[in-house]
Design a protein around this motif. Structure first.
Motif, PDB file in Angstrom:
ATOM      1  N   SER A  64      -9.914 -10.326 -24.873  1.00  0.00           N
ATOM      2  CA  SER A  64      -9.318 -10.071 -23.564  1.00  0.00           C
ATOM      3  C   SER A  64      -8.692 -11.317 -22.957  1.00  0.00           C
ATOM      4  O   SER A  64      -7.786 -11.229 -22.135  1.00  0.00           O
ATOM      5  N   ASP A  65      -9.167 -12.520 -23.367  1.00  0.00           N
ATOM      6  CA  ASP A  65      -8.586 -13.765 -22.870  1.00  0.00           C
ATOM      7  C   ASP A  65      -7.530 -14.325 -23.823  1.00  0.00           C
ATOM      8  O   ASP A  65      -7.142 -15.484 -23.722  1.00  0.00           O
ATOM      9  N   PHE A  66      -7.091 -13.497 -24.780  1.00  0.00           N
ATOM     10  CA  PHE A  66      -6.032 -13.816 -25.734  1.00  0.00           C
ATOM     11  C   PHE A  66      -6.464 -14.815 -26.804  1.00  0.00           C
ATOM     12  O   PHE A  66      -5.636 -15.248 -27.602  1.00  0.00           O
ATOM     13  N   THR A  67      -7.732 -15.188 -26.871  1.00  0.00           N
ATOM     14  CA  THR A  67      -8.204 -16.014 -27.975  1.00  0.00           C
ATOM     15  C   THR A  67      -8.317 -15.139 -29.226  1.00  0.00           C
ATOM     16  O   THR A  67      -8.533 -13.935 -29.131  1.00  0.00           O
ATOM     17  N   PRO A  68      -8.169 -15.724 -30.443  1.00  0.00           N
ATOM     18  CA  PRO A  68      -8.156 -14.910 -31.668  1.00  0.00           C
ATOM     19  C   PRO A  68      -9.474 -14.173 -31.894  1.00  0.00           C
ATOM     20  O   PRO A  68     -10.553 -14.715 -31.670  1.00  0.00           O
ATOM     21  N   ALA A  69      -9.373 -12.916 -32.327  1.00  0.00           N
ATOM     22  CA  ALA A  69     -10.532 -12.139 -32.772  1.00  0.00           C
ATOM     23  C   ALA A  69     -10.514 -12.114 -34.306  1.00  0.00           C
ATOM     24  O   ALA A  69      -9.699 -12.791 -34.941  1.00  0.00           O
ATOM     25  N   ASN A  70     -11.390 -11.346 -34.913  1.00  0.00           N
ATOM     26  CA  ASN A  70     -11.537 -11.368 -36.366  1.00  0.00           C
ATOM     27  C   ASN A  70     -11.216 -10.034 -37.022  1.00  0.00           C
ATOM     28  O   ASN A  70     -11.731  -9.735 -38.099  1.00  0.00           O
ATOM     29  N   ALA A  71     -10.373  -9.222 -36.380  1.00  0.00           N
ATOM     30  CA  ALA A  71      -9.963  -7.966 -37.001  1.00  0.00           C
ATOM     31  C   ALA A  71      -9.104  -8.263 -38.231  1.00  0.00           C
ATOM     32  O   ALA A  71      -8.411  -9.284 -38.305  1.00  0.00           O
ATOM     33  N   LEU A  72      -9.148  -7.353 -39.200  1.00  0.00           N
ATOM     34  CA  LEU A  72      -8.443  -7.546 -40.467  1.00  0.00           C
ATOM     35  C   LEU A  72      -7.206  -6.660 -40.550  1.00  0.00           C
ATOM     36  O   LEU A  72      -7.161  -5.575 -39.969  1.00  0.00           O
ATOM     37  N   VAL A  73      -6.209  -7.142 -41.304  1.00  0.00           N
ATOM     38  CA  VAL A  73      -5.074  -6.319 -41.723  1.00  0.00           C
ATOM     39  C   VAL A  73      -5.152  -6.215 -43.239  1.00  0.00           C
ATOM     40  O   VAL A  73      -5.166  -7.233 -43.937  1.00  0.00           O
ATOM     41  N   VAL A  74      -5.233  -4.987 -43.751  1.00  0.00           N
ATOM     42  CA  VAL A  74      -5.379  -4.758 -45.186  1.00  0.00           C
ATOM     43  C   VAL A  74      -4.233  -3.881 -45.663  1.00  0.00           C
ATOM     44  O   VAL A  74      -4.008  -2.794 -45.120  1.00  0.00           O
ATOM     45  N   ILE A  75      -3.492  -4.335 -46.650  1.00  0.00           N
ATOM     46  CA  ILE A  75      -2.407  -3.563 -47.248  1.00  0.00           C
ATOM     47  C   ILE A  75      -2.711  -3.379 -48.731  1.00  0.00           C
ATOM     48  O   ILE A  75      -2.893  -4.360 -49.460  1.00  0.00           O
ATOM     49  N   ASN A  76      -2.806  -2.109 -49.151  1.00  0.00           N
ATOM     50  CA  ASN A  76      -3.101  -1.785 -50.554  1.00  0.00           C
ATOM     51  C   ASN A  76      -4.350  -2.508 -51.054  1.00  0.00           C
ATOM     52  O   ASN A  76      -4.392  -3.038 -52.164  1.00  0.00           O
TER      53      ASN A  76
END
Length: 746
Positions: free
Chosen positions: A419-431
């Motif tokens: 919420s404070d725009f600091t990086p979170a640890n969600a992933l982006v996975v392609i194939n």
């Protein structure tokens, strides 16, 4: 718990600092004893004490653009009305993985320490009782002298004085030294020792108590020495006896007694002359004043209440008091979006709230004993008593007489930034490949076979602990999945076979353009699925929303009412500590501004100006902000906010229906493939009619004109009111135009 520890520890340290710098070297032994013990009790109790103070400041209404009109109808050129998740301005609630295991570990660790220190405390009590019972006893001047065989120095526990048997019978313990221990007993120093030991049991993890334990014990020695010296003016003789009886033996726990490390300090204090009554009084007065200030600072708490404004046009709306929270569900437990909850507010006003995308709602300032009226299209209306003490769960029952379609909404959202725009640890996975944190999400929408947002157990079950913050999972056509012998190319299990999908990037419809976003620039991704409860459609409606960090910027130019640039204007956004200043041309740009944030423009000699970013007014176009000089006359032709806002007959759903049924998609806009959200600003006058509609946000000339035409047709509003009198009020209405999306399958 953390707040309690911080507050109490801060109080302990500050109060000990007062003792150390003002009182430690003065012969204020009785006051020092009271101060040290009271400081411990005060610090443990002060976190529970609160003094309500009203620190609320409310922006002036004439310079505030409100964010309260929550209707966002979408006009599709085919005539079909599709629920528009992209434009819903309410907050998306994301479930976070609870760190239960950490809480459990800390809980077990804390109580293990409490148990160990409690056992130690009880053991020491048992040892003292055992020695008192088994050792030789002598009654002396109302005290019990306990002669032990232990190599311990003289010490006392309440009225029991413990002495070494050999030293006592050999006459090594002088009368003055015995009187010293009797002073400990007479002044009940054991009570202070037990208090600090009990604090140690429950506050064992905090080393601050060690400072107090040592200060209390040395002050006890000063008190006992002072008691002996007051009966014997020969200080030098007493000091010699004290030096001659120095022993390296330690004392029993929980007792008051001499300690070799205190001897030098005791001698210095005995030889020290009195500072005088004035100096003592000044130090005590300063100490008490500082304690009072500390108490007020630690006890002040912003009040939840605000006194009723005498002039609403200047002071704003009264702070809301009684709140009801709840969630509205279908019979099978799915959240209902856009259910309307109404209740009676102050002065017979009608309060209204729509459910959030997850079915939750909150209504504030409700009258005690009021009832809630819950309505939702396709469901029977319910009336329930407001529950102020707990979260209400309301299950709606389908209305068998309703013949239209009813949708329930399922929302899955992951945040790539907090919420404070600091990086979170969600992933982006392609194939199946996890993109690097500094990688790039680069994919053609027509190549996407499947796009999912995985959360909680679904994410961690597939990607382990790496997926605890959520996963954006994309599978492309032609990807060879595990267990298959050839690439998958058929469309039978693709998203296009199950959903009619609308893809939006930064609130702009994607028409097949390449998605090219650096992973560090991702803000959040959300998938909204609309379930048809009748299951009459083969495909469900779905909206995919992807937002980037660089979208949340506000830029523009600030000028004075003479249209000349204003350099040096301070611009800030709520929930953002950053403050930017306009340049010599009046230009500015501020990053990391939340949707719905309140922007403040302030400059000496000018009226502070407030602007809401709701409906993306500030994000999509350069702003032109005009500041007015202090004392400039104001036109009071309409209010921005009123105690009771205008209401369309039948409520927000009827307003949405009217817009959808009476709006035509202009052919010119179709030819230009123009779509987007037009925002119209108008006045609802005291007769409930629309006046002075203007385009606040433009998309295309034909779409702007069509939105103005339809808004001009509106009439019959219940006018807004202030103090029970009808008034003219500004109203913002967003209307979204959208072209049908073509699904590309492979």
């Amino acid at each position: 718990m953390t707040a309690y520890i911080i507050k109490s520890s801060l109080s302990l340290l500050l109060l000990f600092g007062l003792y150390w710098f003002l009182l430690r070297k003065e012969k204020l032994f009785v006051f020092n004893r009271f101060f040290l013990v009271a400081s411990v009790v005060f610090s443990l109790a002060v976190p529970f004490i609160s003094i309500p103070v009203n620190l609320q400041t409310t922006p002036k209404l004439e310079s505030f653009i409100p964010a309260y009109n929550q209707i966002t109808p979408e006009i599709i050129s085919t005539g079909d009305v599709v629920p528009n998740a992209v434009n819903n301005t309410q907050s998306i609630v994301q479930k976070e993985t609870p760190l239960i295991h950490i809480s459990v570990v800390l809980f077990i660790l804390y109580f293990s320490g409490v148990i160990l220190f409690l056992i130690r405390f009880l053991r020491n009590l048992f040892l003292i009782a055992q020695k008192s019972r088994l050792s030789e006893k002598i009654s002396f001047n109302g005290y019990q002298i306990i002669l032990t065989n232990d190599q311990t120095g003289p010490c006392c526990f309440f009225d029991h004085i413990f002495l070494n048997r050999e030293d006592y019978h050999n006459g090594k313990i002088d009368k003055d030294l015995l009187n010293h221990e009797m002073e400990h007993a007479r002044q009940s120093h054991t009570i202070d020792i037990i208090l600090i030991e009990l604090v140690k049991v429950f506050y064992w993890f905090n080393p601050v108590y060690l400072l107090y334990e040592r200060a209390i014990r040395i002050n006890h020695e000063y008190l006992a020495d002072n008691g002996v010296i007051s009966d014997n003016s020969d200080i030098k003789s007493y000091a010699d006896k004290l030096l001659n009886f120095i022993t390296c033996s330690s004392n029993m726990s929980l007792t008051s007694g001499s300690n070799i490390s205190f001897t030098k300090m005791r001698l210095i204090m005995m030889m020290k002359s009195h500072s005088g009554s004035f100096k003592y009084g000044a130090r005590i007065a300063i100490t008490l004043c500082m304690v009072t200030i500390l108490f007020l600072l630690l006890s002040f708490k912003e009040s939840k209440y605000q006194s009723s404004p005498t002039n609403p046009s200047q002071t704003g709306i009264e702070i809301q008091q009684n709140s009801v929270k709840g969630i509205v569900l279908t019979e099978d437990g799915k959240p209902l979006i856009d259910a309307t909850i109404t209740a009676e507010g102050p002065n017979n006003t009608l309060l209204k709230s729509l459910t959030f995308p997850d079915g939750r709602f909150i209504l504030s300032d409700i009258q005690p004993g009021a009832s809630l009226n819950i309505e939702c299209r396709g469901f029977k209306t319910q009336t329930l008593k407001a529950d102020f003490s707990s979260m209400m769960t309301i299950k709606m029952v389908r209305d068998p007489d309703y013949k239209g379609k009813v949708f329930t909404t399922e929302i899955q959202t992951i945040n790539f930034r907090n919420s404070d725009f600091t990086p979170a640890n969600a992933l982006v996975v392609i194939n199946g490949e996890i993109l690097d944190k500094n990688g790039e999400l680069k994919v053609n929408p027509s190549d996407i076979k499947s796009l999912k947002v995985l959360m909680d157990k679904e994410a961690t079950g597939k990607y382990g602990d790496k997926g605890k913050d959520g996963v954006l999972e994309i599978i492309l056509f032609g990807y060879k999945t595990a267990g298959t012998k050839q690439a998958v190319s058929k469309n039978t299990d693709s998203d296009s076979s199950k959903y009619n999908t609308h893809l939006s990037i930064n609130h702009t419809s994607n028409k097949g353009e390449l998605i090219d976003i650096p992973v560090p620039n991702l803000q959040y991704a959300s998938v909204w699925t609309y379930h048809d409860t009748e299951k009459s459609n083969k495909k469900e409606l779905r909206t995919i929303v992807i937002m980037t960090r660089d979208y949340f910027r506000v830029r523009g130019k600030v000028v004075g009412d003479n249209e000349k640039p204003l350099p040096g204007v301070k611009i800030s956004a709520s929930d953002n500590p950053a403050i930017v200043t306009s340049d010599k041309e009046g230009g500015f740009e501020i990053e990391d501004v939340k949707e719905g944030a309140l922007l403040e423009f302030s400059f000496s000699g000018y009226k502070t100006y407030y602007l809401s970013t709701l409906y993306e007014v500030a994000f999509n176009e350069p702003l032109s902000i005009v500041l007015k000089k202090d004392g400039a006359p104001e036109k009071e032709d309409a209010y921005e906010i009123a105690e009771k806002m205008p209401q369309y007959p039948g409520g927000d759903m009827e307003l949405l229906k009217f817009i959808a049924m009476n709006t035509l998609y202009p052919e010119a806009a179709k030819s230009d493939k123009a779509e987007g959200r037009v925002i119209i600003r108008f006045i609802v006058n005291t007769q409930g009619n629309v006046e002075k509609p203007v385009v606040l946000k433009s998309v295309h000339p034909s779409l702007d004109n069509e939105a103005l035409r339809v808004v001009s047709m509106l009439k019959g509003f219940t006018p807004g009111s202030q103090g029970g009198k009808p008034i003219s009020v500004y109203y913002n209405l967003p209307i979204t135009f959208g072209l049908p999306k073509m699904n590309t399958s492979k």
